[in-house]
Design an enzyme around this catalytic site. Structure first.
Site, PDB file in Angstrom:
ATOM      1  N   ILE A  94     -47.681  69.260 107.046  1.00  0.00           N
ATOM      2  CA  ILE A  94     -48.499  68.461 107.955  1.00  0.00           C
ATOM      3  C   ILE A  94     -47.639  67.895 109.085  1.00  0.00           C
ATOM      4  O   ILE A  94     -48.149  67.525 110.122  1.00  0.00           O
ATOM      5  CB  ILE A  94     -49.213  67.287 107.239  1.00  0.00           C
ATOM      6  N   ASP A  95     -46.308  67.855 108.875  1.00  0.00           N
ATOM      7  CA  ASP A  95     -45.426  67.216 109.863  1.00  0.00           C
ATOM      8  C   ASP A  95     -45.246  68.063 111.131  1.00  0.00           C
ATOM      9  O   ASP A  95     -44.836  67.533 112.161  1.00  0.00           O
ATOM     10  CB  ASP A  95     -44.043  66.953 109.241  1.00  0.00           C
TER      11      ASP A  95
ATOM     12  N   ARG B 158     -42.492  62.143 108.568  1.00  0.00           N
ATOM     13  CA  ARG B 158     -41.073  62.075 108.237  1.00  0.00           C
ATOM     14  C   ARG B 158     -40.224  61.807 109.494  1.00  0.00           C
ATOM     15  O   ARG B 158     -40.431  60.769 110.099  1.00  0.00           O
ATOM     16  CB  ARG B 158     -40.612  63.343 107.514  1.00  0.00           C
TER      17      ARG B 158
HETATM   18  O1  F6P Z   1     -43.486  66.339 104.515  1.00  0.00           O
HETATM   19  C1  F6P Z   1     -44.788  65.939 104.278  1.00  0.00           C
HETATM   20  C2  F6P Z   1     -44.855  64.477 103.931  1.00  0.00           C
HETATM   21  O2  F6P Z   1     -46.211  64.131 103.743  1.00  0.00           O
HETATM   22  C3  F6P Z   1     -44.177  63.544 104.916  1.00  0.00           C
HETATM   23  O3  F6P Z   1     -44.974  63.312 106.060  1.00  0.00           O
HETATM   24  C4  F6P Z   1     -43.946  62.336 104.063  1.00  0.00           C
HETATM   25  O4  F6P Z   1     -42.849  61.564 104.521  1.00  0.00           O
HETATM   26  C5  F6P Z   1     -43.626  62.923 102.712  1.00  0.00           C
HETATM   27  O5  F6P Z   1     -44.172  64.231 102.699  1.00  0.00           O
HETATM   28  C6  F6P Z   1     -44.180  62.135 101.556  1.00  0.00           C
HETATM   29  O6  F6P Z   1     -43.689  62.682 100.395  1.00  0.00           O
HETATM   30  P1  F6P Z   1     -44.302  62.427  98.943  1.00  0.00           P
HETATM   31  O7  F6P Z   1     -45.548  63.229  98.835  1.00  0.00           O
HETATM   32  O8  F6P Z   1     -43.237  62.883  98.039  1.00  0.00           O
HETATM   33  O9  F6P Z   1     -44.581  60.965  98.835  1.00  0.00           O
END
Ligand code: F6P
Length: 340
Positions: A125-126, A170
């Site tokens: 999604i980033d 991120r």
């Molecule tokens: O890389 C996708 C993402 O949703 C980022 O935007 C976010 O920082 C991270 O993953 C969150 O990770 P998790 O699902 O491990 O909390």
């Protein structure tokens, strides 16, 4: 060929559409056989592999999440490529299709360097992967964030409050930039462009002075000018990356203290990754899936499918993982003309 499919890293809308695209074209055009590897690389090192016939992918393009499950387990620290080769040999798997973001594709590149036949499919999604103009999941996340900000605006206006909205991304600000522009935010704060505390408060104050309820969209990786540590918890994911979050709350307190405007924070979090994919993401994911099975059939190992313009192409995994695709300064400048 017998092909193993896995989805690794954070999930994102469109993963199931890729799986469907790979299996349907692989079955119909190439007569390949497929197996699903459970929970990303975990299934590969723990040997959790099951048949993936075309009946299992029926009607999947609109389904969020991933039928294969996902995790951020790294195979490199859990037995390495030798273990991966062993499990592949046991199941007579000829090639892998790994669907994932930066961490997953970096592992796929290491596999390819070590002689494992692999093709990558980019997802996140980033939208931070180089060598592809878009990743699926991004459009859905932006749509969810935009709708959420539109909703927050009406309640903010009812109370005359400033509404701060923290979005994911991120280390890049693509979701914040696009959702912020789409929803007409009064400030968009992204990691690529640190700004001062004074500037953020000034934008909020200007909007308030015009009788608007200020809307501030902040990407989770944003830092104020002069600060060098992103806000997050002490926890890291399995790839050692810090879990981000909390900058929205800090901005909320700052704006309220310095301007006196009543301010509320909303952190959208994993809502941005859940639910049905947008039609754009379903189309892109399906095209990526069918192109990935073409790449496997042509033995283009160590490559990744990518979108360039309107075409699906194959690029080297090294090009895709060498640098993050950040928001160019001029794109933020275009938006910033309208802040305040
Ligand atoms: O890389 C996708 C993402 O949703 C980022 O935007 C976010 O920082 C991270 O993953 C969150 O990770 P998790 O699902 O491990 O909390």
């Amino acid at each position: 060929m017998k092909i193993g499919l896995l989805t690794a890293g954070g999930d994102c809308p469109g993963l199931n559409a890729v799986i469907r695209g790979v299996v349907l074209k692989g079955d119909r055009i190439y007569d390949h056989e497929f197996v699903g590897i459970k929970d990303g690389f975990r299934g590969l090192v723990e040997d959790i592999v099951s048949p993936l016939p075309r009946q299992r992918v029926r009607g999947l393009s609109k389904v969020g999440g991933t039928i294969l499950g996902t995790s951020r387990v790294s195979p490199i620290t859990n037995g390495g490529t030798e273990r991966v080769k062993e499990v592949m040999a046991r199941h007579e798997i000829d090639a892998l299709v790994t669907i994932g973001g930066e961490g997953t594709l970096t592992v796929a590149r290491m596999f390819a360097d070590d002689g494992i036949p692999v093709v990558g499919v980019p997802k996140t999604i980033d939208n931070d992967l180089s060598a592809t103009d878009r990743t699926f999941g991004f459009d859905t996340a932006v749509s969810i964030a935009t709708e959420s900000i539109d909703r927050l605006r009406t309640t903010g206006e009812a109370h005359g409050r400033c509404m701060v909205v923290e979005v994911m991304g991120r280390n890049v600000g693509w979701i914040a930039l696009h959702a912020g522009i789409a929803s007409g935010a009064h400030a968009i704060l992204i990691p690529e462009v640190p700004v001062s505390r004074e500037q953020v408060c000034e934008w909020a104050q200007q909007a308030q002075d015009r009788g608007r309820a200020p809307v501030v969209v902040v990407a989770e990786g944003f830092t104020f000018a002069g600060d060098d540590t992103q806000v997050g918890s002490d926890r890291t994911d399995e790839f050692g990356r810090k879990l981000l979050g909390g900058i929205g709350e800090q901005i909320t307190r700052l704006v309220e203290e310095r301007t006196g405007i009543e301010t509320r924070n909303t952190t959208l979090g994993h809502l941005q990754r859940g639910g049905v994919p947008s039609s754009y993401d379903r189309v892109l994911a399906t095209r990526f899936g069918t192109a990935a099975v073409d790449a496997v059939s042509a033995k283009k190992w160590g490559t990744m499918v990518a979108l360039q313009g309107i075409d699906i192409v194959n690029v080297n995994l090294r090009d895709a993982t060498s640098a993050l695709k950040t928001v160019p300064r001029d794109q933020w400048d275009e938006a910033a003309i309208l802040f305040g």
